[in-house]
Design a protein around this motif. Structure first.
Motif, PDB file in Angstrom:
ATOM      1  N   GLU A   1     -38.960 -61.372-106.354  1.00 35.44           N
ATOM      2  CA  GLU A   1     -37.928 -61.285-105.321  1.00 35.44           C
ATOM      3  C   GLU A   1     -37.188 -62.582-105.548  1.00 35.44           C
ATOM      4  OE1 GLU A   1     -37.995 -61.765-100.480  1.00 35.44           O
ATOM      5  OE2 GLU A   1     -39.687 -60.858-101.455  1.00 35.44           O
ATOM      6  N   ARG A   2     -37.780 -63.690-105.716  1.00 39.09           N
ATOM      7  CA  ARG A   2     -36.783 -64.713-105.766  1.00 39.09           C
ATOM      8  C   ARG A   2     -35.846 -64.855-107.081  1.00 39.09           C
ATOM      9  NH1 ARG A   2     -41.734 -67.082-103.916  1.00 39.09           N
ATOM     10  NH2 ARG A   2     -42.685 -67.067-105.730  1.00 39.09           N
ATOM     11  N   ARG A   3     -36.272 -64.272-108.275  1.00 40.11           N
ATOM     12  CA  ARG A   3     -35.517 -64.237-109.236  1.00 40.11           C
ATOM     13  C   ARG A   3     -34.243 -63.303-108.909  1.00 40.11           C
ATOM     14  NH1 ARG A   3     -40.198 -63.431-112.499  1.00 40.11           N
ATOM     15  NH2 ARG A   3     -39.615 -61.099-112.326  1.00 40.11           N
ATOM     16  N   ALA A   4     -34.473 -62.159-108.099  1.00 36.45           N
ATOM     17  CA  ALA A   4     -33.629 -61.199-107.727  1.00 36.45           C
ATOM     18  C   ALA A   4     -32.730 -61.809-106.856  1.00 36.45           C
ATOM     19  CB  ALA A   4     -34.290 -60.011-107.085  1.00 36.45           C
ATOM     20  N   ARG A   5     -33.070 -62.712-105.767  1.00 37.52           N
ATOM     21  CA  ARG A   5     -32.156 -63.338-105.092  1.00 37.52           C
ATOM     22  C   ARG A   5     -31.242 -64.265-105.923  1.00 37.52           C
ATOM     23  NH1 ARG A   5     -33.377 -62.165 -99.755  1.00 37.52           N
ATOM     24  NH2 ARG A   5     -35.286 -61.690 -99.348  1.00 37.52           N
ATOM     25  N   ARG A   6     -31.736 -64.799-106.832  1.00 34.28           N
ATOM     26  CA  ARG A   6     -30.782 -65.680-107.748  1.00 34.28           C
ATOM     27  C   ARG A   6     -30.000 -64.994-108.650  1.00 34.28           C
ATOM     28  NH1 ARG A   6     -34.598 -68.070-109.527  1.00 34.28           N
ATOM     29  NH2 ARG A   6     -34.507 -67.419-111.494  1.00 34.28           N
ATOM     30  N   LEU A   7     -30.637 -63.671-109.268  1.00 35.43           N
ATOM     31  CA  LEU A   7     -29.715 -63.089-110.339  1.00 35.43           C
ATOM     32  C   LEU A   7     -29.228 -61.527-109.992  1.00 35.43           C
ATOM     33  CD1 LEU A   7     -32.235 -63.931-113.281  1.00 35.43           C
ATOM     34  CD2 LEU A   7     -29.948 -65.140-112.634  1.00 35.43           C
ATOM     35  N   GLY A   8     -29.747 -61.103-108.902  1.00 35.61           N
ATOM     36  CA  GLY A   8     -29.168 -59.766-108.694  1.00 35.61           C
ATOM     37  C   GLY A   8     -30.472 -58.869-108.384  1.00 35.61           C
ATOM     38  N   PRO A   9     -30.179 -57.910-107.525  1.00 35.63           N
ATOM     39  CA  PRO A   9     -31.413 -56.960-107.198  1.00 35.63           C
ATOM     40  C   PRO A   9     -31.860 -56.326-108.428  1.00 35.63           C
ATOM     41  CG  PRO A   9     -29.701 -56.607-105.744  1.00 35.63           C
ATOM     42  CD  PRO A   9     -28.910 -57.563-106.760  1.00 35.63           C
ATOM     43  N   HIS A  10     -30.972 -55.998-109.358  1.00 33.37           N
ATOM     44  CA  HIS A  10     -31.564 -55.330-110.615  1.00 33.37           C
ATOM     45  C   HIS A  10     -32.688 -55.894-111.297  1.00 33.37           C
ATOM     46  CE1 HIS A  10     -31.245 -52.828-114.336  1.00 33.37           C
ATOM     47  NE2 HIS A  10     -31.281 -54.155-115.225  1.00 33.37           N
TER      48      HIS A  10
END
Length: 317
Positions: A118-127
């Protein structure tokens, strides 16, 4: 097999399949919302939310971020993707004696890695988050096929996976059922189902609503088609049905699955798109009825008869 273990395996199959398919649907929807400036974002977000069985909060703005927050990351809602992975893990925890250690480790590691994803997605995008869920559920499915004995427990797992797959493919088609015959949005259904390459090869690249609907509902060879999933559920459930009689009577769940499979097997394919909404609604109702019947017939056993002195009391009178 204990009914509680059978029920756990059934719901593990359903929860992991639902998390996978919801990730696929959201991945395509979010990509379209971010890339196409002509889309009515609020209307599209509300439509996707309702197709997936959620009700948008009245006071929340209809944005890509509210969509992913509610359906993907919400830890308070057991229907969210995070909630589904947690529910699958809890069922696996209660059925450790009948699943392989690799299946448990896969689900446990997936659950424990949700925060980082989730933290990666918030930084890089939902994909990033959706790709993580798709990869982990695919790994779990592969480990189940490779490390779990193909006995009753495996059959319950596949029945759950197949019933859920029918429901989710129907939801994917529902999301585009109002689109035009030549609308490019039908390709999004194929992409969400992971069917675009197989479809293009089998249909020589021709893209129209009738062929997409026919492929996703009726194709005998594609494992994510509705017909293939119904046949898989029917075959595995029949192996668990121990009470056939001489006139062919069987459980209600098997009857419903066979009826749905037959209705697709002999349907006039040209009539599917003209009455698509009713076909899809009927399939959804069937999935709901099948799940209720399986629960009643296989998991919720009747209590033992308890002897009382009622008859003796009557004789004494």
């Amino acid at each position: 097999m204990l009914s509680r273990n059978a029920e756990s395996l059934y719901w593990i199959g359903r929860y992991t399949e639902r998390a996978d398919d919801m990730s696929r649907i959201l991945d395509v929807a979010v990509h379209q919302l971010l890339e196409d400036p002509t889309i009515d974002v609020a209307a599209s977000v509300e439509h996707v939310t309702r197709v997936l069985g959620f009700v948008p909060a009245d006071d929340d703005p209809r944005t890509v971020w509210s969509l992913t927050e509610q359906i993907a990351y919400d830890r308070t809602d057991p229907r969210s993707i995070v909630g589904l992975i947690g529910a699958a893990r809890e069922n696996a925890r209660g059925a450790r004696e009948v699943i392989s250690s690799e299946m448990w480790e896969s689900l446990n590691q997936t659950f424990n890695s949700l925060g980082d994803a989730e933290r990666r997605a918030r930084r890089l995008g939902p994909h990033e988050f959706f790709s993580f869920i798709k990869a982990r559920t695919a790994m779990f499915a592969g480990l189940s096929d490779a490390t779990l004995s193909h006995d009753d427990g495996y059959s319950y797992l596949l029945v759950g996976r197949s019933v859920e797959r029918v429901d989710m493919i129907v939801r994917m088609l529902h999301s585009r059922s109002g689109a035009g015959v030549d609308s490019p949005s039908w390709m999004s259904v194929l992409i969400a189902a992971g069917a675009q390459d197989t479809y293009i090869r089998s249909q020589r690249g021709s893209l129209d609503a009738e062929r997409v609907v026919e492929f996703m509902l009726l194709d005998r060879l594609f494992p994510r088609s509705v017909f293939h999933s119904l046949r898989s559920a029917e075959r595995n459930l029949s192996e668990l049905d121990r009470t056939p009689d001489r006139v062919g009577a069987q459980s209600r769940a098997l009857t419903l699955l066979g009826r749905a499979r037959s209705s697709l097997e002999f349907v006039d394919a040209s009539s599917l798109t003209s009455d698509l909404a009713s076909h899809l609604s009927l399939l959804q109702d069937t999935c709901r009825a099948v799940s209720e019947s399986i629960s009643a017939e296989h998991f919720h056993t009747s209590p033992y008869v308890s002897w009382t002195d009622a008859s003796l009391a009557l004789e004494a009178r």
